[in-house]
Design an enzyme around this catalytic site. Structure first.
Site, PDB file in Angstrom:
ATOM      1  N   ASP A 161      -5.942 132.974  27.899  1.00 39.29           N
ATOM      2  CA  ASP A 161      -7.477 133.798  28.715  1.00 39.29           C
ATOM      3  C   ASP A 161      -8.058 132.439  27.789  1.00 39.29           C
ATOM      4  O   ASP A 161      -7.218 131.116  28.638  1.00 39.29           O
ATOM      5  CB  ASP A 161      -8.009 134.661  26.546  1.00 39.29           C
ATOM      6  CG  ASP A 161      -7.676 133.176  25.667  1.00 39.29           C
ATOM      7  OD1 ASP A 161      -8.806 132.186  25.385  1.00 39.29           O
ATOM      8  OD2 ASP A 161      -6.359 133.627  24.985  1.00 39.29           O
TER       9      ASP A 161
ATOM     10  N   ASP B 172     -10.591 130.897  26.163  1.00 34.89           N
ATOM     11  CA  ASP B 172     -11.065 130.206  24.832  1.00 34.89           C
ATOM     12  C   ASP B 172     -12.752 130.768  25.299  1.00 34.89           C
ATOM     13  O   ASP B 172     -12.649 132.027  25.801  1.00 34.89           O
ATOM     14  CB  ASP B 172     -10.902 128.692  24.984  1.00 34.89           C
ATOM     15  CG  ASP B 172     -11.064 128.235  23.860  1.00 34.89           C
ATOM     16  OD1 ASP B 172     -10.365 130.064  22.579  1.00 34.89           O
ATOM     17  OD2 ASP B 172     -11.842 127.691  23.140  1.00 34.89           O
TER      18      ASP B 172
END
Length: 277
Positions: A215, A217
């Protein structure tokens, strides 16, 4: 006499798959620091001795800040491992490291607290003395290059080098924290690298990590924010690729002579020679 290479593999969800091993058997190990995260599965990969350990337990029921890192590393060392290859799910702090990327780490920033960071804690069964372990280089450079070579061999691109901020968890970072880490020049953020890599170095193990970016974050102003469901989904999508890297890396490592590198890693401090580990 040449040192026999034995490779410990510490994996997250999906990367504790015993089917990558042949001739497998389960081994229960107790250490002066308690029990490791799970039973260790020993076996071979292409005739190379290996030991597989699920960092969070095979039921994935151990949170990052509750992992018994000392027991895990001690157990692998006691079983004769010379190397440790690990996987870790991470949040990317850079646009140039999109989800699905593999980063072969070369540094870290420690933002954990309250974790046991050394074997040398003055305990009755601990090694004697105080271990001021040098942390540059953080990772075994030869082992890192073997992993990079393995990834290339199986047709997977990876980022050669990266700094990981290890946070305490189990919560994710705030946006302010994420942007702070970016201002430090860090590349990714995770919850498990420290103290695992530090303990491996104390134990004289040749350690390398494959970070899987799952991802971005929470620092980006566009796109989804990090959440458990998306992290697990992205990690699962890349499990087979990481397995390919690990299996190839085992053969790549075993094809080289490691006597001098292993000897050098184990004489950073003289008492490692006579320590029970």
């Amino acid at each position: 006499m040449a040192v026999t290479v034995k490779i410990g593999i510490i994996g997250g969800t999906g990367l504790d798959d015993p089917e990558i091993l042949q001739n497998k058997k389960e081994t229960t190990v107790e250490t002066p620091f308690g029990s490791p995260s799970d039973t260790i599965i020993e076996g071979t990969i292409n005739n190379v001795p290996c030991a597989l350990l699920a960092r969070h337990g095979r039921k994935h029921n151990i949170a990052p800040h509750h992992v018994n890192y000392r027991a895990n590393i001690w157990a692998l060392k006691s079983l004769g491992c010379t190397h440790v290859l690990v996987s870790t799910a991470c949040g990317s702090l850079k646009e140039g490291i999109p989800p699905g990327s593999f980063v072969i780490l070369d540094n870290f920033i420690d933002r954990t607290h309250g974790r046991e960071l050394t074997f040398y804690d003055g305990g009755k069964e601990s090694p004697a003395g105080i271990c001021h372990i040098p942390m540059e280089p953080v990772f075994c450079q030869r082992t890192r290059q073997a992993v990079i070579k393995a990834a290339t061999t199986v047709g997977l691109k990876c980022v050669d080098g990266g700094t990981c901020v290890t946070i305490q968890g189990p919560r994710f970072s705030t946006k302010a924290e994420s942007n702070l880490f970016r201002s430090w020049g860090a590349d990714i953020v995770n919850m498990t690298l420290v103290p695992e890599v530090v303990l491996a170095k104390e134990a004289g193990l040749l350690y390398a990590a494959v970070a899987v970016a799952t991802d971005y974050d929470c620092w980006r102003d566009c796109g989804n924010k990090v959440n458990v469901a998306d992290v697990l989904e992205m990690f699962k999508k890349n499990v087979e690729k990481v397995k390919l890297i690990f299996v190839e890396a085992v053969s790549t490592i075993a094809a080289e002579k490691w006597d001098d590198t292993i000897k050098e890693a184990q004489v950073v401090f003289p008492w490692l020679q006579s320590s029970p580990i």
